[in-house]
Motif scaffolding. Structure first.
Motif, PDB file in Angstrom:
ATOM      1  N   TYR A 172      52.585  23.482  29.924  1.00 50.39           N
ATOM      2  CA  TYR A 172      52.235  25.159  29.892  1.00 50.39           C
ATOM      3  C   TYR A 172      53.522  25.540  31.025  1.00 50.39           C
ATOM      4  O   TYR A 172      53.812  25.829  32.139  1.00 50.39           O
ATOM      5  CB  TYR A 172      51.336  25.383  30.613  1.00 50.39           C
ATOM      6  N   SER A 199      47.292  32.365  38.230  1.00 51.08           N
ATOM      7  CA  SER A 199      45.012  32.463  38.086  1.00 51.08           C
ATOM      8  C   SER A 199      44.871  32.663  36.763  1.00 51.08           C
ATOM      9  O   SER A 199      43.707  31.936  35.983  1.00 51.08           O
ATOM     10  CB  SER A 199      45.304  33.320  38.676  1.00 51.08           C
ATOM     11  N   GLU A 200      45.505  33.258  35.930  1.00 52.48           N
ATOM     12  CA  GLU A 200      44.989  33.035  34.246  1.00 52.48           C
ATOM     13  C   GLU A 200      45.354  31.191  34.350  1.00 52.48           C
ATOM     14  O   GLU A 200      44.497  31.737  33.228  1.00 52.48           O
ATOM     15  CB  GLU A 200      46.566  33.698  34.011  1.00 52.48           C
ATOM     16  N   LEU A 201      46.423  30.595  33.866  1.00 52.28           N
ATOM     17  CA  LEU A 201      46.949  28.928  34.002  1.00 52.28           C
ATOM     18  C   LEU A 201      45.202  27.980  34.531  1.00 52.28           C
ATOM     19  O   LEU A 201      44.455  27.672  33.397  1.00 52.28           O
ATOM     20  CB  LEU A 201      48.005  28.731  34.406  1.00 52.28           C
ATOM     21  N   GLY A 203      42.371  28.984  34.622  1.00 52.99           N
ATOM     22  CA  GLY A 203      41.048  29.663  33.786  1.00 52.99           C
ATOM     23  C   GLY A 203      40.967  28.771  32.754  1.00 52.99           C
ATOM     24  O   GLY A 203      40.080  28.770  32.526  1.00 52.99           O
ATOM     25  N   LYS A 204      42.587  29.120  32.349  1.00 56.04           N
ATOM     26  CA  LYS A 204      42.177  28.513  30.369  1.00 56.04           C
ATOM     27  C   LYS A 204      41.818  27.126  30.943  1.00 56.04           C
ATOM     28  O   LYS A 204      41.532  27.196  30.019  1.00 56.04           O
ATOM     29  CB  LYS A 204      43.901  29.106  30.366  1.00 56.04           C
ATOM     30  N   LEU A 205      42.743  26.231  31.552  1.00 58.20           N
ATOM     31  CA  LEU A 205      42.432  24.755  32.137  1.00 58.20           C
ATOM     32  C   LEU A 205      41.010  24.754  31.731  1.00 58.20           C
ATOM     33  O   LEU A 205      40.543  23.559  31.177  1.00 58.20           O
ATOM     34  CB  LEU A 205      43.440  24.541  33.154  1.00 58.20           C
ATOM     35  N   HIS A 206      40.077  25.621  33.177  1.00 59.24           N
ATOM     36  CA  HIS A 206      39.085  25.444  33.274  1.00 59.24           C
ATOM     37  C   HIS A 206      38.042  25.483  32.101  1.00 59.24           C
ATOM     38  O   HIS A 206      37.361  24.750  31.344  1.00 59.24           O
ATOM     39  CB  HIS A 206      38.637  26.630  34.175  1.00 59.24           C
ATOM     40  N   LYS A 207      38.622  26.557  31.452  1.00 57.67           N
ATOM     41  CA  LYS A 207      37.676  27.200  30.561  1.00 57.67           C
ATOM     42  C   LYS A 207      37.623  26.250  29.312  1.00 57.67           C
ATOM     43  O   LYS A 207      37.257  25.853  28.229  1.00 57.67           O
ATOM     44  CB  LYS A 207      38.516  28.825  28.842  1.00 57.67           C
ATOM     45  N   ASP A 208      38.840  26.239  28.390  1.00 60.23           N
ATOM     46  CA  ASP A 208      39.459  24.772  27.646  1.00 60.23           C
ATOM     47  C   ASP A 208      38.817  23.141  28.037  1.00 60.23           C
ATOM     48  O   ASP A 208      38.992  22.715  27.044  1.00 60.23           O
ATOM     49  CB  ASP A 208      40.901  24.097  26.962  1.00 60.23           C
TER      50      ASP A 208
END
Length: 294
Positions: A172, A199-201, A203-208
């Motif tokens: 990333y 913050s968005e990164l 969130g993406k890692l947790h979401k994925d």
């Protein structure tokens, strides 16, 4: 390490082989192997080398030597991939060195290979024998139409079969110009836009649902200024991003920070005024978050 240091081997390939190939009367599959594909990582006990040749300045093969022993013979548009143990090795690509194959004894280029790293090396058509270190971005762009050398066997005793790791990773990339102002690296220097990007990164890692086994934060800089200063700046920026990732809930024990300085440029040869160079070099200023997923 732009001008690589190492000296390679001389392969015994007859002139008739290449004259026949030029007439397209030989089975191409026996001369040119598979098309290039991105390579996997190797363990810390090995260093991987991808040596390739682009220019069509001569029909003569370029004999590739490792520690004075023959590895392969490259025609334009060909590459060879091999591994060696970490440490000091000579490397080089020699043309027209038959019948004595001076590449075996002439080893003016030598360097130290680090374990777990992949080196992209290019035949220098202008200086016989000299290998050129190329960054991954440029190399993969040039290699995408190339095919593997398949018509001769390696005789280099230092060469090992590559033991690719089962690890896979995702990168990333965050623009340093989004994270920090030019030349800045501290926590208080990070912009609101930069904090939002981090913050968005997270969130993406947790979401994925990524398995966060190991996370490397790597700071990259442009070539403006001294190499030592850039290496330090890259490290400072990586440290700052690492701290923010930890505060965002990522496991500190799995997070490391390092600097590539200006050694892995995406854009080369920016010219003009200082302002123009800064603008041109924007893609080089980045922080990469590399997540090992297996």
């Amino acid at each position: 390490m732009n001008k690589f240091n190492a000296s390679l081997i001389a392969v015994v390939v007859t002139g008739s082989l290449f004259s026949v190939a030029a007439q397209a009367t030989i089975d191409e599959a026996k001369v040119f192997g598979v098309n290039f594909q991105p390579v996997a990582a190797v363990p810390a006990s090995q260093s991987q080398v991808i040596y390739y040749r682009t220019k069509v300045t001569s029909a003569e093969p370029s004999h590739i030597y490792v520690d004075g022993e023959y590895q392969s013979a490259l025609l334009p548009g060909m590459f060879t991939t091999f591994c060696v143990s970490p440490g000091n090795h000579s490397l080089g690509g020699f043309q027209k060195d038959a019948p004595y194959y001076e590449g075996k004894s002439a080893q003016p280029f030598r360097d130290t290979f680090e374990g777990g790293k992949t080196y992209y090396i290019k035949v220098d058509e202008d200086v016989n024998g000299r290998p050129l270190r190329v960054n991954q971005h440029q190399a993969t762009d040039e290699l995408k139409t190339m095919r593997a050398q398949a018509h001769t066997l390696s005789r280099a005793s230092a060469v090992e079969q590559c033991r690719y790791t089962a690890e896979t990773s995702m990168d990333y990339s965050l623009s340093s110009d989004v994270l920090f102002n030019f030349g800045k690296s501290g926590r208080n220097d990070i912009s609101g836009q930069g904090r939002q990007a981090i913050s968005e990164l997270i969130g993406k890692l947790h979401k994925d649902g990524v398995q966060l086994n190991r996370i490397q934060v790597i700071g990259h800089t442009d070539p403006i200024g001294k190499a030592t200063t850039n290496m330090r700046l890259g490290q400072q920026r990586a440290n700052t991003v690492r701290r923010l990732l930890i505060e965002g809930g990522l496991p500190a024990r799995n997070l490391s920070a390092s600097s590539a300085g200006n050694e892995e440029l995406l854009v080369n040869e920016c010219r003009g005024t200082r302002a123009e160079q800064i603008e041109c070099n924007a893609p080089n200023r980045r922080v990469v978050v590399r997540v090992q997923t297996q």
